[in-house]
Design an enzyme around this catalytic site. Structure first.
Site, short mmCIF file in Angstrom:
data_model
loop_
_atom_site.label_atom_id
_atom_site.label_comp_id
_atom_site.label_asym_id
_atom_site.label_seq_id
_atom_site.Cartn_x
_atom_site.Cartn_y
_atom_site.Cartn_z
N HIS A 82 -9.87 -6.49 11.81
CA HIS A 82 -8.92 -5.38 11.73
C HIS A 82 -9.62 -4.09 12.07
CE1 HIS A 82 -5.40 -3.15 10.43
NE2 HIS A 82 -6.25 -2.26 9.93
N ASP A 161 4.10 -2.91 0.76
CA ASP A 161 3.28 -1.98 1.54
C ASP A 161 4.13 -1.25 2.57
OD1 ASP A 161 0.83 -0.78 2.75
OD2 ASP A 161 1.51 -2.00 4.43
N ARG A 168 4.59 7.25 1.76
CA ARG A 168 3.36 8.06 1.81
C ARG A 168 3.34 8.93 3.07
NH1 ARG A 168 -0.64 3.70 2.22
NH2 ARG A 168 -2.13 5.37 2.56
N SER A 183 -3.58 -0.87 1.24
CA SER A 183 -2.53 -1.09 2.23
C SER A 183 -3.03 -2.04 3.33
CB SER A 183 -2.13 0.27 2.82
OG SER A 183 -1.36 0.13 3.99
N LYS A 187 -2.20 -6.61 3.78
CA LYS A 187 -1.64 -7.31 4.94
C LYS A 187 -2.59 -8.39 5.46
CE LYS A 187 -0.77 -3.17 6.29
NZ LYS A 187 -0.33 -1.84 6.75
N1 URA Z 1 -3.08 1.70 8.06
C1 URA Z 1 -2.39 1.04 7.13
O1 URA Z 1 -1.93 -0.08 7.36
N2 URA Z 1 -2.20 1.63 5.93
C2 URA Z 1 -2.68 2.84 5.62
O2 URA Z 1 -2.47 3.30 4.51
C3 URA Z 1 -3.39 3.53 6.60
C4 URA Z 1 -3.58 2.92 7.81
#
Ligand code: URA
Ligand code: CA
Length: 441
Positions: A82, A161, A168, A183, A187
């Site tokens: 990621h 999320d 947010r 966050s 995932k």
């Molecule tokens: N990418 C994400 O998936 N979440 C965040 O909070 C910031 C960047």
């Protein structure tokens, strides 16, 4: 339990229990707790922060808010990668094929995303007919047979999320370490990987603009992953200028093809070899990063990497003939250089602003529904440390609209900082973060 009490507790700097964190995540996902109360809690967390235990609990509460993907039908250790996001980052299109060609399964869930350019899926759709819509059975079978498949992210992966991130985004509470780390990791964990390599960006094109905070974010994510049994490491890398030369969808695909053939940009090649080496080590394919790097260099040299890209594109219905015949890719109607306004050395290239220029040209989405123009974008001709003479091209714009081209041209000139003193090229790999600690280079 009352949401009011949780907000007050956090506002006063106290720690939330596991039960309290589960309560608000569950209640918010179901719609039982309103946006305004969760906004207030996010702002309290923003100022008072969360400790490691709270961050791990928040991560797992978001993982458990929806379905989790079971990849156990895929043989071998599944390692995911990621990146925290950058400009012109084409690594997945290169890493996927080289890691798969080395024999390590790449089972990737990807998104389209908002941003300067499209996401990995949009870029892959540069191959006509390419599709990420498939039953999970085909996904598993493709990974077992050719070692690589990319599938679209299901709507029900970490839904908490999705709601929290959207909230947010409009309440100025994105840039908190614990909230970003939980966050991203929720995932990745829900998507089923056994091990995770994180590319944490630092610099003008990143969330974490300053070096130390990128290391802190990496450590936070590495600790979450390892705490829940996923071997995770983080590599902190420079995003103070775009990665490689190309920023755009087809333009980046062409750059990825060049890199797989062994003549890509130096920084992009180096980043792929570094991240890929760690993936091979985590997958038990190599003893150490040095041995892994040799395997990957051989995969590129022997042509197995580019062959894997062709197999992968074909397996997902795409037309792979443009890999050998790039003139078959769609081209922009206006292709023009941007000329240097003065002599000197390139001291900086604001990655964000180059990204915005690509967005203005139509390479990215401003809203979820915006269409994407796959052919447009920017190809840098100079990078930090290079000398440039007045009137020499610093970038080439690929556009389909004259007014947009002119707007992008101004932005590119402003993004370049050219000075008279000689400038050192920048180090790309800044350090590595494992469960044992932080090593800065
Ligand atoms: N990418 C994400 O998936 N979440 C965040 O909070 C910031 C960047
Ligand atoms: Ca690039």
């Amino acid at each position: 339990m009352r949401m009011y009490d949780l907000i007050m507790k956090k506002r006063n700097g106290m720690e939330l229990s596991t039960e309290e964190i589960n309560f608000f995540v569950d209640g918010y996902t179901k719609g039982a707790i309103p946006d305004y109360q969760v906004s207030a809690l996010m702002m309290a967390i923003y100022f008072q922060k969360m400790n490691k235990r709270e961050t791990a609990d928040l991560t797992m509460a978001m993982v458990n808010s929806g379905e989790t993907i079971d990849l156990s039908a895929i043989k071998g250790k599944k390692v995911d990668k990621h990146s925290t996001g950058g400009v012109g980052d084409t690594t997945t299109l290169i890493l996927g094929p080289i890691v798969a060609a080395a024999g390590v399964p790449v089972a990737k869930m990807s998104g389209r995303g908002l941003g300067h350019t499209g996401g990995t899926i949009d870029k892959l759709e540069s191959f006509k007919g390419f599709s990420v819509e498939m039953p999970i059975e085909k996904f598993v079978e493709d990974v077992n047979t050719i070692k690589i498949s990319v599938v679209g992210q299901t709507a029900n992966l970490a839904p908490a999320d999705k709601k929290l991130y959207a909230l947010r985004d409009v309440t100025a509470t994105v840039d908190n370490l614990s909230l970003i780390a939980s966050s991203i990791m929720s995932k990745k964990i829900a998507a089923g990987a056994d091990a995770i390599v994180l590319d944490v960006k630092t610099g003008s094109g990143a969330f974490m603009k300053e070096g130390n905070s990128a290391f802190e974010l990496a450590k936070e994510m590495v600790d979450i992953g390892n705490n829940v049994g996923r071997n995770t490491i983080g590599v902190v890398t420079d995003m103070d200028q775009p990665l490689g030369f190309a920023v755009g969808n087809i333009l980046e695909v062409e750059e990825a093809i060049d890199t797989l053939r062994g003549h890509g940009p130096k920084d992009l090649t180096e980043l792929c070899l570094t991240l890929g080496s760690h993936m091979l080590v985590l997958a038990d394919r190599a003893e150490n990063a040095g041995e892994a790097r040799k395997i990957l260099q051989n995969v590129i040299k022997s042509g197995e990497g580019i062959k894997k890209l062709k197999e992968f594109v074909t397996a997902q219905g795409g037309d792979a003939s443009c890999i050998d015949n790039p003139e078959l890719f769609e081209k922009a109607s206006i292709i023009e250089p941007v000329l240097a306004p003065q002599d000197g050395y390139v001291k900086g290239i604001k990655a964000d602003d180059i990204g915005l220029a690509a967005l203005v040209l139509g390479a990215g989405r401003e809203t979820k529904e915006s269409p994407i123009d796959l052919a447009v974008g920017v190809v840098l001709q100079k990078k930090i440390g290079d000398y440039v003479a007045k009137g020499e091209p610093i970038a080439i714009i690929h556009a389909n609209d004259k007014a947009k081209k002119e707007a992008a041209e101004k932005m590119i000139i402003d993004a370049f900082n050219i000075t008279s003193e000689k400038v050192e090229a920048r180090a790309l790999i800044r350090g590595i973060v494992t469960k044992n600690g932080i090593e800065k280079y």
